[in-house]
Design an enzyme around this catalytic site. Sequence first.
Site, PDB file in Angstrom:
ATOM      1  N   HIS A 310      30.951  81.076   0.710  1.00  0.00           N
ATOM      2  CA  HIS A 310      31.565  79.890   1.291  1.00  0.00           C
ATOM      3  C   HIS A 310      33.036  79.782   0.932  1.00  0.00           C
ATOM      4  O   HIS A 310      33.854  79.325   1.753  1.00  0.00           O
ATOM      5  CB  HIS A 310      30.789  78.641   0.854  1.00  0.00           C
ATOM      6  CG  HIS A 310      29.401  78.604   1.422  1.00  0.00           C
ATOM      7  ND1 HIS A 310      28.275  78.785   0.655  1.00  0.00           N
ATOM      8  CD2 HIS A 310      28.965  78.443   2.699  1.00  0.00           C
ATOM      9  CE1 HIS A 310      27.210  78.716   1.419  1.00  0.00           C
ATOM     10  NE2 HIS A 310      27.593  78.510   2.663  1.00  0.00           N
ATOM     11  N   ASP A 333      24.126  72.751   5.992  1.00  0.00           N
ATOM     12  CA  ASP A 333      23.710  72.578   4.595  1.00  0.00           C
ATOM     13  C   ASP A 333      24.778  71.924   3.741  1.00  0.00           C
ATOM     14  O   ASP A 333      24.536  71.583   2.575  1.00  0.00           O
ATOM     15  CB  ASP A 333      23.314  73.922   3.988  1.00  0.00           C
ATOM     16  CG  ASP A 333      24.404  74.984   4.129  1.00  0.00           C
ATOM     17  OD1 ASP A 333      25.567  74.620   4.411  1.00  0.00           O
ATOM     18  OD2 ASP A 333      24.079  76.174   3.970  1.00  0.00           O
ATOM     19  N   ASP A 387      24.161  72.681  20.110  1.00  0.00           N
ATOM     20  CA  ASP A 387      24.333  74.119  20.024  1.00  0.00           C
ATOM     21  C   ASP A 387      25.831  74.422  20.023  1.00  0.00           C
ATOM     22  O   ASP A 387      26.559  73.956  20.912  1.00  0.00           O
ATOM     23  CB  ASP A 387      23.653  74.807  21.203  1.00  0.00           C
ATOM     24  CG  ASP A 387      23.829  76.301  21.171  1.00  0.00           C
ATOM     25  OD1 ASP A 387      24.809  76.787  21.783  1.00  0.00           O
ATOM     26  OD2 ASP A 387      23.023  76.992  20.535  1.00  0.00           O
ATOM     27  N   ASP A 411      30.377  78.969  10.478  1.00  0.00           N
ATOM     28  CA  ASP A 411      29.403  79.207   9.421  1.00  0.00           C
ATOM     29  C   ASP A 411      28.044  79.441  10.073  1.00  0.00           C
ATOM     30  O   ASP A 411      27.118  78.631   9.974  1.00  0.00           O
ATOM     31  CB  ASP A 411      29.350  78.012   8.474  1.00  0.00           C
ATOM     32  CG  ASP A 411      28.468  78.276   7.266  1.00  0.00           C
ATOM     33  OD1 ASP A 411      28.165  79.455   6.998  1.00  0.00           O
ATOM     34  OD2 ASP A 411      28.068  77.301   6.597  1.00  0.00           O
TER      35      ASP A 411
END
Length: 542
Positions: A310, A333, A387, A411
Amino acid sequence: MRVRPPLRHRLRAATDGRARTEDGAREVGAGRPRRARLLVLLAAFVCAACGLVYELELVAVGGYLLGDSVTQTSVVLSLMVFAMGIGSLAAKRLTHRPATSFALVECALAVVGGLSVLALYACWAWLGRYQLALAGLTCVIGLLIGAEIPLLMTLVQRIRREEAGRAAADLFAADYVGALVGGLAFPFLLLPQFGQAGGALLTGAVNALAGAAVVLWLFRDEPAPRTRLLLWTGCGAVLATLALAAACTGAIERAARHALYGAEPRRTVQGRYGEIVLTGPRVPAQGGEPLRLYLDGRLAACGSDEYRYHEALVHPAVAGGADTRVLLLGGGDGLALREVLRHAGVASVLVVSLDPALPELARTDPALAALSDRSLDDPRVRLVTADPLAWLRAAGPDARPDERFDAVLADLPAPQRAARAEYHSAEFYGLAAARLAAGGRLAVPAPTGPGLWTVEAGLRSAGLFTVPFPVPGSGPACDPAGSGAVAAVLLAARDGRPELALAADAPAPRSLTGPGLRAAAAGLAATRPTPLPPPSTLLDPR
């Protein structure tokens, strides 16, 4: 020599409900042929719906487990159609006792189809591979489905003889309409309400009742009394087996997950696009077992080293200048978002997450929320559930200035064969580049090896200048594709080759330094092939 019976005997036989056909076979429902025929067509309707549900279950579970929906769909459909043809040919030997044979076929189909999802999941969890099991189950289910139409055609003709074309038209109409209902019931009813395993088991029970039971009742005089008793007992045993499997589904899933993840899953969420699993402590712990996040059975983040990936994705991209507006595609997340928000110059972040279940889990689970520094609750963050490709496409290439971003971060999973290839296509990169403001940067993950240069070719085909560099370290967090290779990141810009550096408005990353980034990028560039491979596109995924 066969003697023709007197006329009065033939008239009596035609009105007592039990006439015989010209070949000696017993007709059923001669007095009420319309009702009997309707019941057989109803059985064909239900069996066709169940057959398509089995097919869709195999496609869906294969796509979830392997992540390559194109390959799974191709394998299942081709093997299924082939096996159906073989089953139709084999059914010719069974037409002398069509009702008995049809009952046996439907009982077998109910067991195999109903247990197929649990069987595939168990093979994947305990054996590590399930491709042979998928091919075998597909062939068996296809053989049984293929045997249905010849047997049903024989049963329809037993009720009332008519022209073959008319009988086939009625039977295939019921079959096709049943397939339509099954195809719509799977995504809108069975999957959301009962899940993969529960939907398959329920379909098997309906299959056994509507197929075997109806036919056994309607053609109850065909088998001998002892055979009829065995058939009814077998139908009951099928229903009992499916009920037992339904009762044990939870225990089977828990045991399989323990074998798969090496620990008891702490949180399991069925998202819109797959299963999300958390293992590890409920609260952040010093040392001991780290928090692990699994998406569709693949390790997506490990609390002990996820920061490497990350940090590499975020910090070089957000070091381009006045990075006040950031677009994060994926990242539900909150881990990449955590790194973005460490930059004091960031004024707003728009997160476009594919599955709403992942951000909800990141907000509500104490350990995952602590790992992400509760980044999703920051007032600078706006979350959109969509999406990413469709969201980019909605605005098109002519985004207004207030819809452009100083940094766009993808990501998203690195491509693995045809799986998720749409997020690494030239079309996707072109739409993402259209959202860049002047001097903006785009960062995307990529696998090492040939896949890295395919991604770079896609970025360059979108008119971007690129700099690839490897993620420092190794391990699951550095490998979004789950292939075991260390991942890389590609930094791209429209205005010229981006310079690798770190911004001064954020704490120093734990795994990155400016000189280290530039040295790693130079070493990786030395392995670049000339010319680059063709880019991946939506029509030609690579």
